[in-house]
Design an enzyme around this catalytic site. Structure first.
Site, PDB file in Angstrom:
ATOM      1  N   THR A 206       4.923 -37.227  32.238  1.00 20.91           N
ATOM      2  CA  THR A 206       4.760 -35.769  32.307  1.00 20.91           C
ATOM      3  C   THR A 206       5.665 -35.109  33.335  1.00 20.91           C
ATOM      4  O   THR A 206       6.182 -34.019  33.097  1.00 20.91           O
ATOM      5  CB  THR A 206       3.279 -35.449  32.644  1.00 20.91           C
ATOM      6  OG1 THR A 206       2.479 -35.943  31.573  1.00 20.91           O
ATOM      7  CG2 THR A 206       3.044 -33.970  32.817  1.00 20.91           C
TER       8      THR A 206
ATOM      9  N   ASP B  92       7.009 -41.264  26.845  1.00 15.68           N
ATOM     10  CA  ASP B  92       5.618 -40.996  27.186  1.00 15.68           C
ATOM     11  C   ASP B  92       5.055 -42.394  27.446  1.00 15.68           C
ATOM     12  O   ASP B  92       5.290 -43.318  26.650  1.00 15.68           O
ATOM     13  CB  ASP B  92       4.896 -40.347  26.001  1.00 15.68           C
ATOM     14  CG  ASP B  92       3.475 -39.958  26.353  1.00 15.68           C
ATOM     15  OD1 ASP B  92       3.144 -38.777  26.251  1.00 15.68           O
ATOM     16  OD2 ASP B  92       2.675 -40.860  26.712  1.00 15.68           O
TER      17      ASP B  92
ATOM     18  N   SER C 158       2.470 -43.819  26.982  1.00 10.67           N
ATOM     19  CA  SER C 158       1.665 -44.402  25.896  1.00 10.67           C
ATOM     20  C   SER C 158       2.529 -45.278  25.000  1.00 10.67           C
ATOM     21  O   SER C 158       2.013 -46.123  24.268  1.00 10.67           O
ATOM     22  CB  SER C 158       1.044 -43.305  25.039  1.00 10.67           C
ATOM     23  OG  SER C 158       0.491 -42.325  25.851  1.00 10.67           O
TER      24      SER C 158
ATOM     25  N   THR D  73       1.378 -41.247  33.568  1.00  4.36           N
ATOM     26  CA  THR D  73       0.169 -41.780  34.195  1.00  4.36           C
ATOM     27  C   THR D  73      -0.675 -42.621  33.232  1.00  4.36           C
ATOM     28  O   THR D  73      -1.461 -43.457  33.668  1.00  4.36           O
ATOM     29  CB  THR D  73      -0.713 -40.640  34.763  1.00  4.36           C
ATOM     30  OG1 THR D  73      -1.062 -39.749  33.706  1.00  4.36           O
ATOM     31  CG2 THR D  73       0.004 -39.887  35.862  1.00  4.36           C
ATOM     32  N   ASP D  74      -0.502 -42.407  31.922  1.00  8.65           N
ATOM     33  CA  ASP D  74      -1.403 -43.076  30.976  1.00  8.65           C
ATOM     34  C   ASP D  74      -1.407 -44.595  31.119  1.00  8.65           C
ATOM     35  O   ASP D  74      -2.458 -45.220  31.072  1.00  8.65           O
ATOM     36  CB  ASP D  74      -1.049 -42.690  29.533  1.00  8.65           C
ATOM     37  CG  ASP D  74      -1.457 -41.256  29.204  1.00  8.65           C
ATOM     38  OD1 ASP D  74      -2.208 -40.660  29.999  1.00  8.65           O
ATOM     39  OD2 ASP D  74      -1.027 -40.748  28.147  1.00  8.65           O
TER      40      ASP D  74
ATOM     41  N   THR E 239      -6.307 -47.954  38.656  1.00  9.85           N
ATOM     42  CA  THR E 239      -6.706 -47.674  37.283  1.00  9.85           C
ATOM     43  C   THR E 239      -6.774 -46.162  37.124  1.00  9.85           C
ATOM     44  O   THR E 239      -7.112 -45.440  38.075  1.00  9.85           O
ATOM     45  CB  THR E 239      -8.053 -48.370  36.953  1.00  9.85           C
ATOM     46  OG1 THR E 239      -8.300 -48.274  35.559  1.00  9.85           O
ATOM     47  CG2 THR E 239      -9.231 -47.782  37.710  1.00  9.85           C
TER      48      THR E 239
ATOM     49  N   THR F 214     -14.986 -57.426  34.198  1.00 11.40           N
ATOM     50  CA  THR F 214     -16.156 -56.578  33.932  1.00 11.40           C
ATOM     51  C   THR F 214     -15.767 -55.165  33.499  1.00 11.40           C
ATOM     52  O   THR F 214     -14.740 -54.635  33.933  1.00 11.40           O
ATOM     53  CB  THR F 214     -17.085 -56.509  35.167  1.00 11.40           C
ATOM     54  OG1 THR F 214     -18.117 -55.545  34.908  1.00 11.40           O
ATOM     55  CG2 THR F 214     -16.349 -56.103  36.429  1.00 11.40           C
ATOM     56  N   GLN F 215     -16.600 -54.585  32.668  1.00 14.35           N
ATOM     57  CA  GLN F 215     -16.415 -53.187  32.262  1.00 14.35           C
ATOM     58  C   GLN F 215     -16.758 -52.234  33.409  1.00 14.35           C
ATOM     59  O   GLN F 215     -16.410 -51.057  33.350  1.00 14.35           O
ATOM     60  CB  GLN F 215     -17.318 -52.866  31.059  1.00 14.35           C
ATOM     61  CG  GLN F 215     -16.935 -53.608  29.810  1.00 14.35           C
ATOM     62  CD  GLN F 215     -17.863 -53.335  28.638  1.00 14.35           C
ATOM     63  OE1 GLN F 215     -18.674 -52.413  28.669  1.00 14.35           O
ATOM     64  NE2 GLN F 215     -17.747 -54.133  27.599  1.00 14.35           N
TER      65      GLN F 215
END
Ligand code: ASP
Length: 347
Positions: A15, A61, A63, A93-94, A164, A274-275
């Site tokens: 971005t 991008d 992504s 940042t994605d 993250t 772990t989630q």
């Protein structure tokens, strides 16, 4: 008169350097960043460093980032870092946390700063958060205390392989839930020097990534053994399994556990993370975790899913047996993993 240090500014897309297209959506705009930097006169002054700007052939991008792009960034950094004080990588940042993690494992012998940054609003816009992120990252990238890959956004410098993305809205887009920030930037820069990594023994080089298929899968109530078997089909060599709580999975579904056991017996390395945002995997804490241990799943400790995926991709590119890769997944290679917590006390 003191010479200003030089910093490499590696523009990969994201971005910060984007412009709005005819349909109103933001997209990378080749060459636009140089014009925007030229319009920031403060970049030409001490204490900011002199900038060596290079743009990847194709701005993305984030992504669209793939492991080939991690390699490309690592190669560009390994070639140019010896000639500069450090580097700032402008990145969307994605998937910044994946790239930061991958670079931390790919760059061997790192002894100076690599700071990834970006923004939530492009530099061309009046309310952009990009100006502060860029200027502070340039300053951090010439600080010899930093000898690792880090992410800087909105006043906080985080270890790259602990970071993250936690917000698609706020300027504080990143967190490192299992490690405090390496530095907090306000009127002064408050470093946590005890957390900083030492310089790694050189020479600096980028290790090679091979295109080895790895998968990440988040467990959900109702997942079946058949689904897992489908995901784990040849040629998959590694799985990051995002489990519940302290590393738990359904324990009453024998077929699901068999699907995992069959794959690990075939040499697929299955890593349990772990989630939960905070905390670590303890497969011995609950019966619901023990089943995974018995199925040959290895603990990813308190690694982020992003770090586990990047680490697994890098390790699978080496010529190692699955057992050796599994063992190295449990070693702290680049500050991505905390030591095992002490055994649970009997109370
Ligand atoms: N989609 C953008 C990217 O990751 C978002 C950003 O840069 O913040 O490239």
């Amino acid at each position: 008169m003191d010479e200003r240090p030089r910093v490499l500014l590696l523009h990969t897309g994201g971005t910060l350097g984007m412009r709005r297209g005819a349909d109103g959506s933001y997209a990378p705009a080749p060459g636009a960043l140089a014009a925007e930097l030229a319009a920031l006169p403060e970049l030409g002054r001490a204490p900011l460093p002199e900038i060596d700007l290079i743009e990847l052939d194709e701005l993305l991008d984030s992504s669209d980032m793939r492991p080939e792009n991690w390699q490309c960034m690592a190669d560009a950094l390994a070639e140019r870092l010896p000639h500069v004080a450090g580097a700032v990588v402008l990145h969307g940042t994605d998937t910044m946390a994946y790239s930061a993690s991958a670079l931390s494992f790919l760059l061997e012998g790192l002894d100076r700063p690599v700071v990834l940054t970006g923004s939530q609003i492009p530099l061309v816009e009046v309310r952009s958060d990009g100006r502060e992120n860029l200027i502070t990252s340039l300053l951090l990238a010439c600080d010899p205390r930093l000898r690792e890959v880090a992410v800087y956004m909105n006043g906080r410098l985080l270890r790259g392989n602990r970071s993250t993305k936690v917000s698609s809205f706020g300027f504080d887009a990143f967190d490192s839930p299992n490690l405090p920030p390496l530095a907090e930037v306000g009127v002064d820069v408050a470093w946590r020097e005890e957390l900083l990594r030492p310089a790694q023994p050189g020479p600096l080089r980028a290790s090679r990534l091979r295109p080895v298929p790895v998968v990440a899968l988040r467990l959900f109530p109702g997942i079946t053994g058949a689904t897992l078997r489908h995901v784990l089909r040849e040629p998959v060599r590694g799985l990051v399994l995002e489990t519940y709580g302290s590393g738990n999975a359904p324990s009453r579904d024998a077929d699901l556990l068999s699907a995992l056991a069959e794959a690990s017996a075939r040499g697929v390395v299955i890593v349990n993370v772990t989630q939960c945002l905070r905390g670590t995997v303890r497969m011995d804490a609950y019966a619901a975790g023990r089943g995974l241990l018995d199925a040959g799943v290895v603990s990813g400790g308190d690694m982020t899913a992003e770090a586990a995926l990047a680490k697994l991709s890098v390790l699978l590119s080496l010529d190692l047996a699955p057992a050796a890769i599994a063992a190295r997944m449990g070693e702290d290679l680049a500050g991505e993993l905390s030591p095992e917590p002490a055994a649970l006390a009997n109370v």
